[in-house]
Design a protein around this motif. Structure first.
Motif, PDB file in Angstrom:
ATOM      1  N   ASP A 121       1.727   6.686  25.487  1.00 42.18           N
ATOM      2  CA  ASP A 121       1.315   7.171  26.799  1.00 42.18           C
ATOM      3  C   ASP A 121       0.357   8.350  26.700  1.00 42.18           C
ATOM      4  O   ASP A 121      -0.036   8.906  27.740  1.00 42.18           O
ATOM      5  N   GLY A 122      -0.007   8.726  25.486  1.00 45.03           N
ATOM      6  CA  GLY A 122      -0.917   9.842  25.298  1.00 45.03           C
ATOM      7  C   GLY A 122      -0.258  11.195  25.290  1.00 45.03           C
ATOM      8  O   GLY A 122      -0.947  12.230  25.229  1.00 45.03           O
ATOM      9  N   ASN A 123       1.073  11.239  25.358  1.00 49.98           N
ATOM     10  CA  ASN A 123       1.777  12.510  25.286  1.00 49.98           C
ATOM     11  C   ASN A 123       1.696  13.076  23.869  1.00 49.98           C
ATOM     12  O   ASN A 123       1.618  12.332  22.893  1.00 49.98           O
ATOM     13  N   ILE A 124       1.738  14.394  23.785  1.00 51.96           N
ATOM     14  CA  ILE A 124       1.576  15.093  22.515  1.00 51.96           C
ATOM     15  C   ILE A 124       2.944  15.594  22.070  1.00 51.96           C
ATOM     16  O   ILE A 124       3.559  16.422  22.756  1.00 51.96           O
ATOM     17  N   ILE A 125       3.415  15.116  20.939  1.00 49.88           N
ATOM     18  CA  ILE A 125       4.709  15.544  20.400  1.00 49.88           C
ATOM     19  C   ILE A 125       4.410  16.554  19.305  1.00 49.88           C
ATOM     20  O   ILE A 125       3.699  16.244  18.340  1.00 49.88           O
ATOM     21  N   VAL A 126       4.917  17.778  19.454  1.00 50.94           N
ATOM     22  CA  VAL A 126       4.528  18.855  18.548  1.00 50.94           C
ATOM     23  C   VAL A 126       5.747  19.500  17.892  1.00 50.94           C
ATOM     24  O   VAL A 126       6.845  19.541  18.455  1.00 50.94           O
ATOM     25  N   CYS A 127       5.498  20.022  16.694  1.00 51.03           N
ATOM     26  CA  CYS A 127       6.473  20.821  15.965  1.00 51.03           C
ATOM     27  C   CYS A 127       6.134  22.289  16.158  1.00 51.03           C
ATOM     28  O   CYS A 127       4.995  22.703  15.906  1.00 51.03           O
ATOM     29  N   ALA A 128       7.090  23.078  16.594  1.00 49.07           N
ATOM     30  CA  ALA A 128       6.828  24.493  16.863  1.00 49.07           C
ATOM     31  C   ALA A 128       8.127  25.282  16.728  1.00 49.07           C
ATOM     32  O   ALA A 128       9.215  24.717  16.605  1.00 49.07           O
TER      33      ALA A 128
END
Length: 297
Positions: A223-230
């Motif tokens: 869906d174009g969502n951004i999954i990030v590590c932070a």
């Protein structure tokens, strides 16, 4: 849906990074050991895939199935050839000066390699460039490349992604100054390959314990969502996997019990398992309700 992370490899005691799915297994880097490791979800076994990588960090495939990496100590972008022995160096001097320490990379549909070039002090010699920017390698045919600078307003860039429609470059700015907090940025990609003025999707602040750790690595879902590590245990909300919409809305947060998640990718046959690497050297995974998207392979 709660994401329950389980340990599948490590910990190795030093940073693991650069996970990519090759259609059968997860490849990821153990930076200090100068190795690319291969985790097979069918057997549960982790084996050496490539050795003597000169502290390679991020990894990415292109359309032909070639594996490229950020050789941070070698201060260059390299291609790991399919014989699993040969390493080919790409151009690594900008205006006659060597790269800093390439960190993460993304290959777009035109075969251009976008990569972040912060300075960590790895490798021989002092910093030669007077900036830490996003750079780009443009293919010119017959394995010839042209190296260009892409950003002029960035310090210590980290994770990088190209959006599904190829119109946006997502970049994590990890450097911290009092007047410049850590950010997740979105740059429009112009038709000529230049970048337009960025939009800040999210700003990471500080609390009474100190400065928050921003985005390290990231990946996309269908869906174009951004999954990030932070995040980290030092301050802020702790180690977290965020799910951002393309406009920067926080859709979900998923805490980790392990400090400093570094990078992530989706894998397995249905692309619904998220694999995460960490600062202490883990490879974790969790089943999710998202379907991952990767451009290559």
């Amino acid at each position: 849906m709660e994401w329950n992370f389980e340990l599948v490899a490590g910990p190795y005691g030093n940073t693991t990074e650069g996970p990519v799915w090759n259609g059968e297994a997860i490849l990821f880097t153990h930076i200090a050991a100068s190795k690319i490791l291969r985790y097979d979800p069918k057997t549960g076994q982790t084996t050496d895939y490539f050795t003597n990588t000169n502290m390679t960090n991020g990894l990415c495939f292109n359309a032909e199935g070639n594996l490229y990496g950020c050789q941070s100590s070698g201060r260059r972008i390299v291609r790991f050839e399919k014989d699993r022995e040969t390493i080919t160096s790409l151009p690594h001097r900008l205006d006659g000066k060597r790269h800093n320490n390439p960190n993460d990379l993304a290959v777009d549909r035109k075969g251009r390699i976008w990569f972040t070039d912060p300075y960590s002090g790895r490798g021989e010699g002092q910093q030669e460039l007077d900036h830490t920017s996003v750079l780009r390698l443009d293919p010119k045919g017959d394995d010839q490349w042209e190296l260009k600078r892409a950003t002029y307003d960035m310090n210590n860039p980290n994770g990088i992604l190209v959006s599904r429609d190829q119109k946006t470059l997502y970049v994590a700015r990890s450097g911290y100054l009092e007047d410049q907090p850590r950010e997740l940025r979105a740059y429009p990609i112009n038709d000529d390959g230049s970048l337009g003025p960025y939009i800040t999707l999210h700003t990471f602040g500080q609390d009474h314990r100190g400065v928050h750790r921003g985005v390290d690595g990231m990946t996309l879902d269908v869906d174009g969502n951004i999954i990030v590590c932070a995040g980290w245990e030092t301050s802020g909300p702790g180690p977290v996997i965020y799910v951002f919409s393309p406009t920067g809305q926080i859709l979900e947060t998923h805490p980790l019990r392990v400090d400093r998640p570094t990078n992530c990718c989706f894998g397995d046959a249905d692309m619904r398992t998220l694999y995460v690497t960490t600062g202490p050297g883990h490879l974790l995974r969790a089943r999710t309700d998202h379907t991952g998207w990767i451009m290559w392979p």
